[in-house]
Write a protein that holds these residues in place. Sequence first.
Motif, PDB file in Angstrom:
ATOM      1  N   ALA A 173       0.828  -1.212   0.000  1.00  0.00           N
ATOM      2  CA  ALA A 173       0.000   0.000   0.000  1.00  0.00           C
ATOM      3  C   ALA A 173       0.859   1.258   0.000  1.00  0.00           C
ATOM      4  O   ALA A 173       0.449   2.305  -0.511  1.00  0.00           O
ATOM      5  CB  ALA A 173      -0.919  -0.010   1.216  1.00  0.00           C
ATOM      6  N   LEU A 174       2.064   1.154   0.554  1.00  0.00           N
ATOM      7  CA  LEU A 174       2.968   2.310   0.551  1.00  0.00           C
ATOM      8  C   LEU A 174       3.374   2.679  -0.872  1.00  0.00           C
ATOM      9  O   LEU A 174       3.529   3.858  -1.199  1.00  0.00           O
ATOM     10  CB  LEU A 174       4.215   1.996   1.381  1.00  0.00           C
ATOM     11  CG  LEU A 174       3.991   1.654   2.855  1.00  0.00           C
ATOM     12  CD1 LEU A 174       5.297   1.239   3.500  1.00  0.00           C
ATOM     13  CD2 LEU A 174       3.381   2.829   3.588  1.00  0.00           C
ATOM     14  N   LEU A 227       4.384  -1.058  10.831  1.00  0.00           N
ATOM     15  CA  LEU A 227       3.766  -0.893   9.513  1.00  0.00           C
ATOM     16  C   LEU A 227       2.758  -1.983   9.186  1.00  0.00           C
ATOM     17  O   LEU A 227       1.875  -1.785   8.347  1.00  0.00           O
ATOM     18  CB  LEU A 227       4.834  -0.866   8.417  1.00  0.00           C
ATOM     19  CG  LEU A 227       5.666   0.404   8.290  1.00  0.00           C
ATOM     20  CD1 LEU A 227       6.717   0.233   7.204  1.00  0.00           C
ATOM     21  CD2 LEU A 227       4.771   1.600   7.980  1.00  0.00           C
ATOM     22  N   HIS A 228       2.891  -3.141   9.827  1.00  0.00           N
ATOM     23  CA  HIS A 228       2.058  -4.287   9.464  1.00  0.00           C
ATOM     24  C   HIS A 228       1.319  -4.814  10.688  1.00  0.00           C
ATOM     25  O   HIS A 228       1.877  -4.874  11.791  1.00  0.00           O
ATOM     26  CB  HIS A 228       2.911  -5.410   8.872  1.00  0.00           C
ATOM     27  CG  HIS A 228       3.810  -4.970   7.763  1.00  0.00           C
ATOM     28  ND1 HIS A 228       3.374  -4.740   6.484  1.00  0.00           N
ATOM     29  CD2 HIS A 228       5.138  -4.702   7.759  1.00  0.00           C
ATOM     30  CE1 HIS A 228       4.382  -4.365   5.728  1.00  0.00           C
ATOM     31  NE2 HIS A 228       5.468  -4.332   6.483  1.00  0.00           N
ATOM     32  N   LEU A 229       0.081  -5.236  10.475  1.00  0.00           N
ATOM     33  CA  LEU A 229      -0.711  -5.890  11.504  1.00  0.00           C
ATOM     34  C   LEU A 229      -1.079  -7.277  10.992  1.00  0.00           C
ATOM     35  O   LEU A 229      -1.691  -7.422   9.931  1.00  0.00           O
ATOM     36  CB  LEU A 229      -1.984  -5.091  11.805  1.00  0.00           C
ATOM     37  CG  LEU A 229      -2.893  -5.645  12.908  1.00  0.00           C
ATOM     38  CD1 LEU A 229      -2.201  -5.599  14.265  1.00  0.00           C
ATOM     39  CD2 LEU A 229      -4.214  -4.866  12.966  1.00  0.00           C
ATOM     40  N   ALA A 230      -0.671  -8.308  11.732  1.00  0.00           N
ATOM     41  CA  ALA A 230      -0.964  -9.695  11.368  1.00  0.00           C
ATOM     42  C   ALA A 230      -2.230 -10.124  12.086  1.00  0.00           C
ATOM     43  O   ALA A 230      -2.386  -9.918  13.291  1.00  0.00           O
ATOM     44  CB  ALA A 230       0.197 -10.602  11.738  1.00  0.00           C
ATOM     45  N   ILE A 231      -3.146 -10.756  11.331  1.00  0.00           N
ATOM     46  CA  ILE A 231      -4.449 -11.161  11.851  1.00  0.00           C
ATOM     47  C   ILE A 231      -4.697 -12.621  11.491  1.00  0.00           C
ATOM     48  O   ILE A 231      -4.472 -13.041  10.351  1.00  0.00           O
ATOM     49  CB  ILE A 231      -5.581 -10.299  11.258  1.00  0.00           C
ATOM     50  CG1 ILE A 231      -5.352  -8.809  11.546  1.00  0.00           C
ATOM     51  CG2 ILE A 231      -6.948 -10.743  11.783  1.00  0.00           C
ATOM     52  CD1 ILE A 231      -6.268  -7.893  10.758  1.00  0.00           C
ATOM     53  N   GLY A 232      -5.176 -13.412  12.447  1.00  0.00           N
ATOM     54  CA  GLY A 232      -5.574 -14.783  12.179  1.00  0.00           C
ATOM     55  C   GLY A 232      -6.883 -15.092  12.867  1.00  0.00           C
ATOM     56  O   GLY A 232      -7.186 -14.533  13.922  1.00  0.00           O
ATOM     57  N   LEU A 235      -0.255  -0.656   7.062  1.00  0.00           N
ATOM     58  CA  LEU A 235      -0.950   0.553   7.526  1.00  0.00           C
ATOM     59  C   LEU A 235      -0.021   1.754   7.381  1.00  0.00           C
ATOM     60  O   LEU A 235       0.837   1.987   8.232  1.00  0.00           O
ATOM     61  CB  LEU A 235      -1.373   0.385   8.980  1.00  0.00           C
ATOM     62  CG  LEU A 235      -2.433  -0.725   9.175  1.00  0.00           C
ATOM     63  CD1 LEU A 235      -2.402  -1.261  10.577  1.00  0.00           C
ATOM     64  CD2 LEU A 235      -3.814  -0.195   8.837  1.00  0.00           C
ATOM     65  N   PRO A 236      -0.160   2.529   6.296  1.00  0.00           N
ATOM     66  CA  PRO A 236       0.687   3.701   6.098  1.00  0.00           C
ATOM     67  C   PRO A 236       0.574   4.682   7.266  1.00  0.00           C
ATOM     68  O   PRO A 236      -0.527   4.886   7.792  1.00  0.00           O
ATOM     69  CB  PRO A 236       0.140   4.333   4.806  1.00  0.00           C
ATOM     70  CG  PRO A 236      -0.544   3.202   4.093  1.00  0.00           C
ATOM     71  CD  PRO A 236      -1.120   2.338   5.186  1.00  0.00           C
ATOM     72  N   PRO A 237       1.674   5.274   7.711  1.00  0.00           N
ATOM     73  CA  PRO A 237       1.616   6.203   8.844  1.00  0.00           C
ATOM     74  C   PRO A 237       0.658   7.363   8.599  1.00  0.00           C
ATOM     75  O   PRO A 237       0.133   7.941   9.563  1.00  0.00           O
ATOM     76  CB  PRO A 237       3.072   6.699   8.947  1.00  0.00           C
ATOM     77  CG  PRO A 237       3.896   5.625   8.335  1.00  0.00           C
ATOM     78  CD  PRO A 237       3.055   5.060   7.232  1.00  0.00           C
TER      79      PRO A 237
END
Length: 381
Positions: A68-69, A359-364, A375-377
């Motif tokens: 996304a960046l 910058l990243h969120l890991a989801i399970g 997630l861009p700042p």
Amino acid sequence: MSATATQEAPAKPAPQSGQSPLFDLLARSWSLDAPICDVALDIAGTIAGFALENGRLALMALKDPESALNRMRVEADSGRSTIRPREKPVGTPILTSELANGAPLLAASGAIGLIAAARDGRIHRVTPRGQVIPMLSKTSPIFAVTSDLAGRLAVGRDGRTDLYEEEGMRRLAGLLTPGPANALAFAPDDRSLAVMLAENLLLGQPSQGYENHPLGGSGPLSFSADGIWIAGSNGRDGFWLLRRNDGAIGRIGNFRAPPSSVAFSKAGEAIFASGAFRAAGWSLATPPLASEATGALKTGRSGLVLIEKIAAHPGRDLIALGMADGAVAITRVGQPEEMPLRHADGSPVTALAWSADGLHLAIGTAAGSAALVTLPPQLFK
């Protein structure tokens, strides 16, 4: 000996329809072949490893050719940021062979990749490319594992906790305990080891002895970034908080479910726990030592769905919330507003973690849905 990761049942990119437009723009998602029980990221910031109930590990690279960046553009006239949709399919995760009978216990390696421990006594290193390297094989079950990220592993078995050098797995020290360790953690400041048992907490340096605190539970167990505080779930209706320099204790209860996550926010100077209908948090500037009401922070919205997982951003005052219905939202410490990120799909969030750079969120989820959200700042100005 080592083994190369297999692709017997390749994971498929998850369909993006039905999710929020923001999630579709920012997330890479996959549908795995088993429920997800945990996630860990390596210290180099290259991979996220999702522990599956079938004993395998699914590896996803944090680096994204279509991040996304890279898809973000700033309009010259208005200064408004926009993100164009992804044009190419996401890459396929690496699936290892079976590493455990049930979900592997995960820890980041101090050398490379991740450590995967099994209840049946096996310990493997898994490299970012999916190479599986056996490290230790014993018949005694493993209940907990952790790394100090500097070359030592602690392994909890029934009746003892052992300290090893990660390279070569030479045993450095052993601690006899009345029963198994339910959770282990190394302090970030002096690398003291915390061993959580059912009824008490042992905390200290293996060469110097341990202090005994009446603070048992079933985990999780977590230190604050400065090592001043340690907190753990009591396994029933709340969590406890210990200030290490003077031994002051706070006990917080009346949760609707045992907290499966406790998270210290460095930027927000606060602690949060899952298991309630809103983000349950307290300020560490005025900690809840004498009363549960002291320092309570109204963060996010109160709803009708339990928060199953909670994770604090490593550098900002942001808290990620994973719900029992599969929804994920982000909020600021002490603020009521929430940014919805993932829509509910009926399957509980079972794994939630930020990358070290935030910058990243890991989801399970329990249905086997995995995602890495970049997630861009600029989203959080």
